[in-house]
Design a protein around this motif. Structure first.
Motif, mmCIF file in Angstrom:
data_model
loop_
_atom_site.group_PDB
_atom_site.id
_atom_site.type_symbol
_atom_site.label_atom_id
_atom_site.label_comp_id
_atom_site.label_asym_id
_atom_site.label_seq_id
_atom_site.Cartn_x
_atom_site.Cartn_y
_atom_site.Cartn_z
ATOM 1 N N ALA A 42 -1.046 -0.319 -8.514
ATOM 2 C CA ALA A 42 -1.780 -0.803 -7.335
ATOM 3 C C ALA A 42 -1.046 -0.430 -6.054
ATOM 4 O O ALA A 42 -1.647 0.003 -5.052
ATOM 5 C CB ALA A 42 -1.968 -2.317 -7.431
ATOM 6 N N VAL A 43 0.322 -0.590 -6.086
ATOM 7 C CA VAL A 43 1.098 -0.239 -4.901
ATOM 8 C C VAL A 43 0.995 1.259 -4.592
ATOM 9 O O VAL A 43 0.818 1.690 -3.452
ATOM 10 C CB VAL A 43 2.570 -0.665 -5.081
ATOM 11 C CG1 VAL A 43 3.427 -0.089 -3.948
ATOM 12 C CG2 VAL A 43 2.689 -2.180 -5.102
ATOM 13 N N VAL A 47 -0.436 2.949 -1.340
ATOM 14 C CA VAL A 47 0.338 3.890 -0.528
ATOM 15 C C VAL A 47 -0.387 5.216 -0.387
ATOM 16 O O VAL A 47 -0.467 5.805 0.694
ATOM 17 C CB VAL A 47 1.743 4.090 -1.136
ATOM 18 C CG1 VAL A 47 2.484 5.215 -0.424
ATOM 19 C CG2 VAL A 47 2.556 2.805 -1.039
ATOM 20 N N TRP A 48 -0.922 5.706 -1.531
ATOM 21 C CA TRP A 48 -1.641 6.994 -1.495
ATOM 22 C C TRP A 48 -2.847 6.919 -0.591
ATOM 23 O O TRP A 48 -3.122 7.824 0.196
ATOM 24 C CB TRP A 48 -2.038 7.368 -2.909
ATOM 25 C CG TRP A 48 -2.775 8.685 -2.978
ATOM 26 C CD1 TRP A 48 -2.247 9.910 -2.992
ATOM 27 C CD2 TRP A 48 -4.200 8.855 -3.000
ATOM 28 N NE1 TRP A 48 -3.221 10.879 -3.023
ATOM 29 C CE2 TRP A 48 -4.449 10.242 -3.040
ATOM 30 C CE3 TRP A 48 -5.275 7.968 -3.022
ATOM 31 C CZ2 TRP A 48 -5.728 10.760 -3.080
ATOM 32 C CZ3 TRP A 48 -6.544 8.501 -3.061
ATOM 33 C CH2 TRP A 48 -6.771 9.881 -3.083
ATOM 34 N N GLY A 54 -4.039 7.962 6.838
ATOM 35 C CA GLY A 54 -3.208 8.383 7.974
ATOM 36 C C GLY A 54 -3.303 9.877 8.218
ATOM 37 O O GLY A 54 -3.369 10.330 9.367
ATOM 38 N N ALA A 55 -3.301 10.654 7.101
ATOM 39 C CA ALA A 55 -3.427 12.104 7.244
ATOM 40 C C ALA A 55 -4.770 12.484 7.852
ATOM 41 O O ALA A 55 -4.867 13.385 8.689
ATOM 42 C CB ALA A 55 -3.251 12.789 5.886
ATOM 43 N N ARG A 56 -5.831 11.753 7.402
ATOM 44 C CA ARG A 56 -7.157 12.033 7.958
ATOM 45 C C ARG A 56 -7.187 11.729 9.457
ATOM 46 O O ARG A 56 -7.702 12.510 10.265
ATOM 47 C CB ARG A 56 -8.203 11.202 7.218
ATOM 48 C CG ARG A 56 -9.644 11.390 7.711
ATOM 49 C CD ARG A 56 -10.590 10.481 6.951
ATOM 50 N NE ARG A 56 -10.213 9.087 7.103
ATOM 51 C CZ ARG A 56 -10.495 8.341 8.185
ATOM 52 N NH1 ARG A 56 -11.132 8.885 9.201
ATOM 53 N NH2 ARG A 56 -10.133 7.080 8.240
#
Length: 235
Positions: A42-43, A47-48, A54-56
């Motif tokens: 889940a973590v 994170v992914w 964030g990348a988007r």
């Protein structure tokens, strides 16, 4: 009440008995490991997802910045083009102004020359003495370098349809110091209607000219046909 108790006892008696062994240490560790794995997954998933989001967002921000940069570059190029056009127009206007100024100066110079020629011909008309074969329309002497003096003479024929005048010009100067009179070399002149004569004479060292004299005569004769006198400096 007793009836309810008997019913519950009957149900318990009728139900089959099942024995569940109590979980041991290995089972508990396995359960703990499973729980940790689920939590870790889940973590990692969180994170992914956060990284992707964030990348988007960063990609969108970079895209907006790139589009703004392209727009700024286009505006700058347009401004540079307009500046180049304005500069070229200014250069053309300056060249045209310079050409007009040059044409105006040439026209003014030509007008001044025309006025000078007109004044000269008016002088010829007023100075023309038909009673004499030739005469001086103007007579000027001006100082030059060192002991030289520059003279400008205008000679006019005074007889209509007269042939060309072929004579001699004599120039002399009266000095305040010795020698008192200085005569310069005689020169041949030819006049048809009118003629301008210019030249230089050199005074002897120490001589101070006070008066200049020019005379026109016939070759091999002492006859004077025309004469003019001017104080030194053309006064």
């Amino acid at each position: 009440m007793r009836r309810l108790y008997r019913l519950q006892r009957a149900r318990l008696t009728a139900a089959p008995l099942s024995v569940k062994p109590a979980p041991g240490l290995t089972g508990r560790l396995l359960q703990l490991a499973t729980l940790v794995g689920v939590l870790s997954a889940a973590v990692v998933a969180g994170v992914w997802w956060g990284y992707k989001d964030g990348a988007r967002q960063e990609q969108e921000r970079l895209g907006q910045a790139a589009r703004a940069s392209i727009a700024n570059a286009s505006a700058l190029a347009q401004a540079s083009l307009q500046l180049a056009e304005k500069t070229q127009q200014l250069q053309m206007a300056e060249a045209a102004r310079t050409a007009l100024a040059s044409d105006l100066a040439s026209a003014q110079q030509e007008l001044a020359g025309s006025r000078e020629r007109l004044a000269f011909f008016e002088t010829l008309l007023t100075a023309n003495d038909r009673a004499h074969q030739v005469s001086f329309a103007s007579c000027e002497f001006e100082p030059g370098e060192l002991n030289k003096w520059h003279y400008r003479l205008t000679v006019v024929q005074g007889v209509d349809r007269a042939p060309e005048f072929d004579g001699v010009l004599n120039i002399a100067a009266t000095s305040k110091a010795k020698p008192a009179r200085i005569e310069f070399a005689q020169q041949t002149v030819r006049v048809k209607h009118y003629q301008r004569i210019e030249g230089d004479v050199t005074m002897p060292e120490g001589a101070r000219p006070e008066l200049f004299e020019a005379t026109l005569g016939v070759k091999d004769a002492r006859t004077t046909l025309a004469q003019c006198q001017k104080k030194a400096g053309g006064i």
